[in-house]
Design an enzyme around this catalytic site. Structure first.
Site, PDB file in Angstrom:
ATOM      1  CG  ASP A 167     -67.446 -32.830  52.838  1.00 50.16           C
ATOM      2  OD1 ASP A 167     -68.050 -31.730  52.864  1.00 50.16           O
ATOM      3  OD2 ASP A 167     -68.032 -33.917  52.716  1.00 50.16           O
ATOM      4  N   GLY A 168     -66.892 -30.734  55.278  1.00 52.21           N
ATOM      5  CA  GLY A 168     -67.398 -30.677  56.650  1.00 52.21           C
ATOM      6  C   GLY A 168     -67.471 -29.282  57.252  1.00 52.21           C
ATOM      7  CG  ASN A 169     -65.446 -25.964  55.452  1.00 49.64           C
ATOM      8  OD1 ASN A 169     -64.649 -26.642  56.072  1.00 49.64           O
ATOM      9  ND2 ASN A 169     -65.114 -25.283  54.368  1.00 49.64           N
TER      10      ASN A 169
ATOM     11  NE  ARG B 150     -71.129 -32.655  57.043  1.00 49.80           N
ATOM     12  CZ  ARG B 150     -70.319 -33.625  56.663  1.00 49.80           C
ATOM     13  NH1 ARG B 150     -70.293 -34.766  57.332  1.00 49.80           N
ATOM     14  NH2 ARG B 150     -69.528 -33.476  55.631  1.00 49.80           N
TER      15      ARG B 150
ATOM     16  CB  SER C 244     -67.005 -29.130  42.984  1.00 47.12           C
ATOM     17  OG  SER C 244     -68.363 -28.951  43.331  1.00 47.12           O
ATOM     18  CB  SER C 245     -68.094 -27.910  37.936  1.00 47.17           C
ATOM     19  OG  SER C 245     -67.798 -29.256  38.127  1.00 47.17           O
ATOM     20  CD  GLU C 246     -70.345 -31.212  39.743  1.00 43.65           C
ATOM     21  OE1 GLU C 246     -69.271 -31.109  40.385  1.00 43.65           O
ATOM     22  OE2 GLU C 246     -70.381 -31.489  38.529  1.00 43.65           O
ATOM     23  CG  ASN C 247     -69.062 -26.766  45.664  1.00 45.58           C
ATOM     24  OD1 ASN C 247     -67.866 -26.852  45.921  1.00 45.58           O
ATOM     25  ND2 ASN C 247     -69.950 -27.627  46.168  1.00 45.58           N
TER      26      ASN C 247
ATOM     27  NE  ARG D 182     -72.012 -26.500  48.544  1.00 51.68           N
ATOM     28  CZ  ARG D 182     -71.361 -26.922  49.617  1.00 51.68           C
ATOM     29  NH1 ARG D 182     -71.068 -26.085  50.589  1.00 51.68           N
ATOM     30  NH2 ARG D 182     -70.989 -28.180  49.730  1.00 51.68           N
TER      31      ARG D 182
ATOM     32  CB  SER E 137     -67.286 -35.030  45.294  1.00 47.74           C
ATOM     33  OG  SER E 137     -67.951 -35.617  46.375  1.00 47.74           O
TER      34      SER E 137
END
Ligand code: FPP
Length: 252
Positions: free
Chosen positions: A18-20, A22, A63-66, A69, A194
Site C-alpha cells: 500500500d502507498g503507491n 501517496r 483486490s476485488s474492490e479495486n 477505482r 482489506s
C-alpha cells in the site's frame, strides 16, 4: 533473543503493498507513476524473499474492490501487470520461481489472462519459491466461491455435509495446499487487512510499516523478518507449553 527464534524464517509471507498513490503525490507526480515505482519495489522484495529462503510469497496486487477505482487507473494497472509479466517472466523462470495467480479471472481482459496462464504453465514445475499474485482477489469472494463449489459437490452426492471439515474447505480455497502465511506485511501506514486472505490469516503475525510501498527496501524486508523471528507463536496454547515443547532451558 534465543537462537531458535533467530533462525526462524517465515515459510509463507503475504504482503499488502500500500502507498503507491501517496508516494507519487508526495513527489508531485500522478498516482499512476506510483504504481510503476511499486513494480520496482515488488521486484526487489521477490528477490529478497527468494534469497532469504521463503517458500511462498503472496502479493496483493489488485483486490476485488479495486475495480471501483477510476477506469483510467484500473486500465493502467491491468496494462502494467501485462507489461510486468512480459518483462519479468524469463527472469523469474530462470530463478526457479513458480508463479501462481489467485482471484476471480472472469473480468480480466483476454491478453492479461493469456499471460497469466502462460506464466503458470511455464513455471509450474519450478522447484523454487512460489510467487502468488493476488489479482481480482477478495477473501470473502474466495469463501463464497468455495462454499458454492463444495455445495455443488454435496448436491451431486460426491461429498457428505458431515464430512466437510477445515481441511476440505481450506484446500478448496484459491491458495489450495500452500501453508497459511506466517507473516503479513502491510506498508503505507494503514492497519487493516482489506479483504485479503480472510481464512488463512487466522494465526498470522501482522507487521505494519509506515513506509510507502515504492520505498520499501530489502533492508526494510529484513527488518520485518527480524521482527518475526522474535515473535512467540502460540496458536492458542500458553507460553509455558510452547517453551516446553521447544525444549527451552528456561521453560516454566
Ligand atoms: C496500492 O497503492 C497498490 C495497489 C493498488 C496495487 C498495485 C501494486 C503494484 C503496481 C505493485 C506491483 C505488483 C505486481 C505484482 C506487478 P495505492 O494506490 O492504494 O496507494 P495509496 O493508498 O497511497 O493511494
Amino acid at each position: 533473543m534465543n537462537s531458535a527464534a533467530s533462525s526462524r524464517v517465515p515459510r509463507h509471507i503475504a504482503i499488502i503493498m500500500d502507498g503507491n498513490g501517496r508516494w507519487a503525490m508526495q513527489q508531485g507526480k500522478p498516482r499512476l507513476h506510483g504504481h510503476e515505482a511499486g513494480v520496482h519495489a515488488a521486484r526487489t522484495i521477490v528477490r529478497a524473499g527468494r534469497d532469504a529462503g521463503v517458500e511462498a510469497l503472496t502479493l496483493y496486487a489488485f483486490s476485488s474492490e479495486n475495480w471501483l477505482r477510476p477506469a483510467t487507473e484500473v486500465s493502467f494497472l491491468l496494462e502494467l501487470f501485462i507489461r510486468t509479466m512480459a518483462v519479468e517472466l524469463d527472469t523469474l523462470h530462470d530463478e526457479g520461481v513458480r508463479v501462481r495467480f489467485i482471484g476471480d479471472r472472469t473480468a480480466l481482459p483476454s491478453n492479461l489472462l493469456a499471460i497469466i496462464e502462460a506464466s503458470e504453465r511455464r513455471t509450474a514445475s519450478n522447484p523454487g519459491m512460489v510467487l502468488v499474485i493476488a489479482l481480482g482477489y477478495g477473501g470473502r469472494q474466495d469463501l463464497v466461491q468455495t462454499v458454492r463449489a463444495l455445495g455443488a459437490q454435496i448436491e451431486a452426492g460426491a461429498l457428505k455435509a458431515a464430512d466437510l471439515d477445515e481441511k476440505t474447505l481450506r484446500d478448496a480455497l484459491d491458495l489450495g495446499d500452500l501453508p497459511d502465511p506466517d507473516l503479513l506485511i502491510r506498508t503505507g501506514g494503514e492497519y487493516r487487512i482489506s479483504n485479503f486472505l480472510l481464512w488463512h490469516l487466522a494465526y498470522t503475525e501482522f507487521y505494519f510499516s509506515d513506509i510507502l510501498w515504492p520505498d520499501f527496501s530489502s533492508a526494510d524486508f529484513h527488518q520485518a523478518l527480524a521482527w518475526f523471528a522474535e515473535r512467540e507463536r502460540r496458536f492458542g496454547r500458553t507460553g509455558a507449553q510452547v517453551h516446553s515443547e521447544r525444549g527451552d532451558q528456561d521453560a516454566q
